[in-house]
Design a protein around this motif. Structure first.
Motif, PDB file in Angstrom:
ATOM      1  N   THR A 100       0.838  -1.194   0.000  1.00 50.69           N
ATOM      2  CA  THR A 100       0.000   0.000   0.000  1.00 50.69           C
ATOM      3  C   THR A 100       0.875   1.247   0.000  1.00 50.69           C
ATOM      4  OG1 THR A 100      -0.104   0.187   2.422  1.00 50.69           O
ATOM      5  CG2 THR A 100      -1.766  -1.191   1.349  1.00 50.69           C
ATOM      6  N   VAL A 101       0.273   2.353  -0.433  1.00 54.23           N
ATOM      7  CA  VAL A 101       0.873   3.678  -0.294  1.00 54.23           C
ATOM      8  C   VAL A 101      -0.226   4.640   0.131  1.00 54.23           C
ATOM      9  CG1 VAL A 101       2.824   3.406  -1.875  1.00 54.23           C
ATOM     10  CG2 VAL A 101       0.600   4.075  -2.785  1.00 54.23           C
ATOM     11  N   VAL A 102       0.129   5.618   0.961  1.00 51.90           N
ATOM     12  CA  VAL A 102      -0.834   6.592   1.469  1.00 51.90           C
ATOM     13  C   VAL A 102      -0.215   7.981   1.399  1.00 51.90           C
ATOM     14  CG1 VAL A 102      -2.310   7.275   3.402  1.00 51.90           C
ATOM     15  CG2 VAL A 102      -1.750   4.853   3.061  1.00 51.90           C
ATOM     16  N   ALA A 103      -1.020   8.972   1.021  1.00 51.79           N
ATOM     17  CA  ALA A 103      -0.575  10.362   0.986  1.00 51.79           C
ATOM     18  C   ALA A 103      -1.386  11.187   1.982  1.00 51.79           C
ATOM     19  CB  ALA A 103      -0.735  10.934  -0.415  1.00 51.79           C
ATOM     20  N   PHE A 104      -0.716  12.118   2.643  1.00 52.38           N
ATOM     21  CA  PHE A 104      -1.333  12.974   3.650  1.00 52.38           C
ATOM     22  C   PHE A 104      -1.231  14.443   3.238  1.00 52.38           C
ATOM     23  CE2 PHE A 104       0.343   9.148   5.599  1.00 52.38           C
ATOM     24  CZ  PHE A 104      -0.690   8.707   6.413  1.00 52.38           C
ATOM     25  N   ASN A 105      -2.025  15.267   3.886  1.00 54.44           N
ATOM     26  CA  ASN A 105      -2.024  16.705   3.567  1.00 54.44           C
ATOM     27  C   ASN A 105      -0.979  17.480   4.361  1.00 54.44           C
ATOM     28  OD1 ASN A 105      -3.299  16.456   6.070  1.00 54.44           O
ATOM     29  ND2 ASN A 105      -4.653  18.225   5.692  1.00 54.44           N
ATOM     30  N   ALA A 106      -0.227  16.807   5.228  1.00 56.82           N
ATOM     31  CA  ALA A 106       0.767  17.457   6.070  1.00 56.82           C
ATOM     32  C   ALA A 106       1.782  16.415   6.527  1.00 56.82           C
ATOM     33  CB  ALA A 106       0.089  18.110   7.285  1.00 56.82           C
ATOM     34  N   PRO A 107       2.911  16.855   7.064  1.00 54.88           N
ATOM     35  CA  PRO A 107       3.882  15.889   7.603  1.00 54.88           C
ATOM     36  C   PRO A 107       3.264  15.040   8.710  1.00 54.88           C
ATOM     37  CG  PRO A 107       4.890  18.042   7.354  1.00 54.88           C
ATOM     38  CD  PRO A 107       3.421  18.236   7.114  1.00 54.88           C
ATOM     39  N   VAL A 108       3.655  13.758   8.759  1.00 50.95           N
ATOM     40  CA  VAL A 108       3.102  12.812   9.726  1.00 50.95           C
ATOM     41  C   VAL A 108       4.251  12.054  10.386  1.00 50.95           C
ATOM     42  CG1 VAL A 108       1.418  10.958  10.094  1.00 50.95           C
ATOM     43  CG2 VAL A 108       1.177  12.481   8.130  1.00 50.95           C
ATOM     44  N   GLU A 109       4.149  11.847  11.685  1.00 51.17           N
ATOM     45  CA  GLU A 109       5.130  11.030  12.384  1.00 51.17           C
ATOM     46  C   GLU A 109       5.123   9.631  11.747  1.00 51.17           C
ATOM     47  OE1 GLU A 109       6.537   8.031  14.976  1.00 51.17           O
ATOM     48  OE2 GLU A 109       4.367   8.371  14.811  1.00 51.17           O
TER      49      GLU A 109
END
Length: 274
Positions: free
Chosen positions: A161-170
């Motif tokens: 899987t791959v996931v994209a976020f709207n901001a930096p994530v730990e």
């Protein structure tokens, strides 16, 4: 001319083909390496054409992330034996590395892109097909873009899987979300992104169940809408119960770090039956 073991080993290093295939190609080419390579490639093309109607249901699925971009590739073959072969896995890794570097827009663009030796991804897949005698194909190329991304490969190289976020994530939080996608197979990030044909199907299923239970016709729409809310909770990523803590959903988990943090996209590919 006589073919020496050194000649065979040199061609094997060049082509990745088996010892006997290299010996036969060199003998046919009278020791000319370029002609021997062409013989091996033609064999790959012949095998690919002959087995084009076969099903390639095994393979290797890998993913990677680098800042704002993450990708999944799947190289498919016919048997698990070939899927676990070191050269087959190495080719999958090379294709993924190329995807991460060039960021092609489509699977077709990736297939046409050159690897280190200048030959295309498709040529390498065809050559490998000739070496193993199995049908091979690039089964998937998917990618996401975002302010930050994460990738996850499930043990066994059959699911990634791959996931994209709207901001930096730990990192651990991001990885948890990628593992959630792997384990729970959501259909969309949020309710409004569920395809309409799926919504129509779920509403109709809910109405049929209500009818069979003897519910009045004038209540069917309300009952179906209630069932749809349950569907969203089970099948949209942000509303799904967090697999590590069923007391919260994924949206609440993300908001525990940043009230504005959310998922903008994900991709999941598996060779397993879900």
């Amino acid at each position: 001319m006589a073919v020496t073991m050194a000649d065979i080993q040199h061609l094997r290093k060049m082509s990745g083909a088996g010892m006997m295939d290299c010996k036969k190609a060199l003998e046919e080419a009278n020791g000319d390496y370029d002609k021997a390579m062409e013989i091996i490639r033609k064999k790959g093309q012949a095998v690919a054409a002959k087995r084009s109607d076969r099903e390639a249901s095994e393979g290797c699925v890998l993913s990677a992330d680098n800042g704002e971009f993450a990708a999944v590739v799947a190289l498919k073959c016919e048997t698990d034996f070939v899927a676990k072969n070191a050269d087959f896995v190495a080719l999958t890794k090379d294709i993924l590395a190329l995807a991460m570097d060039k960021k092609p827009a489509t699977k077709e663009d990736l297939l046409a892109a050159p690897l280190a030796d200048g030959r295309s991804v498709q040529d390498h897949i065809t050559d490998r097909s000739g070496i193993t005698g199995e049908k091979m194909e690039l089964g998937a190329y998917e990618f996401v873009n975002g302010a930050s991304t994460i990738s996850y490969i499930h043990p066994g190289n059959k699911l990634a899987t791959v996931v994209a976020f709207n901001a930096p994530v730990e990192h651990q939080m991001a990885r948890d979300v990628a593992m959630q996608v792997a384990a729970m197979n959501p259909v969309a990030v949020r309710a409004e992104e569920v395809p309409q044909h799926i919504l129509d199907q779920e509403l109709e299923i809910a109405k049929d169940k209500a009818r069979q239970a003897g519910k009045p016709e004038n209540l069917l729409d309300r009952i179906a809408q209630g069932a749809l809310q349950k569907y969203y909770k089970e099948n949209t990523l942000l509303q799904q119960e967090f697999i590590k803590d069923a007391k919260i959903n994924i949206e609440q988990y993300l908001h525990s770090a940043n009230k504005e943090l959310t998922v903008v996209a994900f991709k999941r590919f598996t060779l397993n039956a879900d």
